[in-house]
Design a protein around this motif. Sequence first.
Motif, PDB file in Angstrom:
ATOM      1  N   ALA A  71       0.937  -1.307   0.077  1.00 45.44           N
ATOM      2  CA  ALA A  71       0.049   0.151  -0.133  1.00 45.44           C
ATOM      3  C   ALA A  71       0.910   1.283  -0.054  1.00 45.44           C
ATOM      4  CB  ALA A  71      -1.128  -0.004   1.225  1.00 45.44           C
ATOM      5  N   LYS A  72       2.102   1.211   0.605  1.00 43.47           N
ATOM      6  CA  LYS A  72       2.681   2.544   0.671  1.00 43.47           C
ATOM      7  C   LYS A  72       4.362   2.130   0.963  1.00 43.47           C
ATOM      8  CE  LYS A  72       2.733   6.801   3.499  1.00 43.47           C
ATOM      9  NZ  LYS A  72       1.981   7.492   4.548  1.00 43.47           N
ATOM     10  N   ASN A  74       7.197   3.826   2.789  1.00 43.89           N
ATOM     11  CA  ASN A  74       7.382   4.901   3.459  1.00 43.89           C
ATOM     12  C   ASN A  74       9.018   5.478   3.268  1.00 43.89           C
ATOM     13  OD1 ASN A  74       5.128   4.132   4.450  1.00 43.89           O
ATOM     14  ND2 ASN A  74       5.657   3.937   6.511  1.00 43.89           N
ATOM     15  N   ASN A 100      -6.161  -3.952   9.956  1.00 44.13           N
ATOM     16  CA  ASN A 100      -6.375  -3.018   8.697  1.00 44.13           C
ATOM     17  C   ASN A 100      -5.096  -3.013   7.601  1.00 44.13           C
ATOM     18  OD1 ASN A 100      -8.888  -1.917   8.949  1.00 44.13           O
ATOM     19  ND2 ASN A 100      -7.798  -1.031  10.942  1.00 44.13           N
ATOM     20  N   GLY A 101      -3.863  -3.140   8.602  1.00 45.15           N
ATOM     21  CA  GLY A 101      -2.532  -2.932   7.499  1.00 45.15           C
ATOM     22  C   GLY A 101      -1.368  -3.379   8.576  1.00 45.15           C
ATOM     23  N   THR A 102      -0.293  -3.298   7.923  1.00 46.52           N
ATOM     24  CA  THR A 102       0.993  -3.344   8.714  1.00 46.52           C
ATOM     25  C   THR A 102       2.049  -2.585   8.177  1.00 46.52           C
ATOM     26  OG1 THR A 102       1.702  -4.966   6.994  1.00 46.52           O
ATOM     27  CG2 THR A 102       0.392  -6.054   8.375  1.00 46.52           C
ATOM     28  N   VAL A 103       3.145  -2.534   9.159  1.00 46.78           N
ATOM     29  CA  VAL A 103       4.295  -1.830   8.832  1.00 46.78           C
ATOM     30  C   VAL A 103       5.492  -2.857   9.083  1.00 46.78           C
ATOM     31  CG1 VAL A 103       5.755   0.061   9.595  1.00 46.78           C
ATOM     32  CG2 VAL A 103       3.494   0.171   9.839  1.00 46.78           C
ATOM     33  N   GLU A 124      11.396   0.803   4.195  1.00 46.97           N
ATOM     34  CA  GLU A 124      10.289   0.814   5.362  1.00 46.97           C
ATOM     35  C   GLU A 124       8.928   0.754   4.606  1.00 46.97           C
ATOM     36  OE1 GLU A 124      10.284   2.790   8.878  1.00 46.97           O
ATOM     37  OE2 GLU A 124       8.124   3.569   8.656  1.00 46.97           O
ATOM     38  N   MET A 126       4.380  -0.320   3.973  1.00 45.21           N
ATOM     39  CA  MET A 126       3.059  -0.724   4.426  1.00 45.21           C
ATOM     40  C   MET A 126       2.309  -1.690   3.766  1.00 45.21           C
ATOM     41  SD  MET A 126       1.584   2.847   6.339  1.00 45.21           S
ATOM     42  CE  MET A 126       0.598   1.899   7.216  1.00 45.21           C
ATOM     43  N   HIS A 127       1.477  -2.774   4.041  1.00 45.71           N
ATOM     44  CA  HIS A 127       0.838  -3.433   3.359  1.00 45.71           C
ATOM     45  C   HIS A 127      -0.685  -3.123   3.781  1.00 45.71           C
ATOM     46  CE1 HIS A 127       4.580  -5.651   2.353  1.00 45.71           C
ATOM     47  NE2 HIS A 127       3.851  -6.104   1.240  1.00 45.71           N
ATOM     48  N   GLY A 128      -1.406  -3.140   3.040  1.00 50.74           N
ATOM     49  CA  GLY A 128      -3.036  -3.091   3.202  1.00 50.74           C
ATOM     50  C   GLY A 128      -3.661  -4.387   3.468  1.00 50.74           C
TER      51      GLY A 128
END
Lengths: 177, 127
Positions: A71-72, A74, A100-103, A124, A126-128
């Motif tokens: 998803a992102k 960072n 909802n998601g992970t870092v 770094e 994020m997964h949704g």
Amino acid sequence: MRWFWLDKFEVFQSGVKAQAIKCITLAEDHMHDHFPFYPVMPHSLVLEGIAQTSGLLICEYYKYKQKVVLAKINKAVFHCLAFPGDTLVYKATVERIDENGTVSSANAYIRKPDGEEILYAEVEMMHGILDDSYSDKKQFSVRDYRNLMVNMKVYDVGVEADGVTRLEEPEEFKNLD
Amino acid sequence: MPSEEEIFKTIQETLVEALGVDEDEVTEDATLVADLGAESIDFLDIVFRLEKAFDIKIPREELFPQDILTSADFVEDGKLNEAGLAELKKRMPFADLDKFAENPKVQEFGNILTVGDMVRFVASKVA
């Protein structure tokens, strides 16, 4: 061409950390197309490989019942280039998981023939976790996951979150065939 | 307990890191979506960072009340009804909802949350 940017896992601790490798060869198309006559591993595909390392770690944590997507990003800092013949080592750690998601954070290294590892990238991401509104969207089948995880040696090296208990294939995998 | 100014400073740093915006863009009045360009995954990122920075727990529905905004009891023709607005005000006492209440279109909700709202929200959590 298959969208696999890992060759196998060397370490897999459920929901905690994973280490995977990617062996770079001159036989791969992107090595010729990225910069013609200068075969170098594209950083974008390294990011995908790292996303697959931590993404599969999260998929396994949820026993393949959730749809997990990158998803992102960072942070992504690259320190050098990787060439044919190099082995990239992705070491990912899950920093935070919720519904909802992970870092996750990861360092990538180039492993030299003598085993020395040189820092290649710091990432770094994020997964949704997709919610029910995406329930009609197909991602992977149980069979896809099993083939992927077995071929990448997850269940050869994997342990549960306690770091000791051997990771077993889920019942859904065993019931195939 | 940190002062509101200290909370603002930490939130400012958090938003600069999470959204890639400049420090001077993060003012009290700036809205997260319209002014700072936050997307849905950014909210999760921001929540994670604030929880770590302030050592607090932020139930997602307190800051992003999706359950209210998608409830058939509270939404009619794409707008929150009176019961929905009342529920929203109860859930988000830190937010200035007066302007939103004039034309409470659900799709506009994302545009109302400001940096100042977040400061007040965090202040209520660390109090």
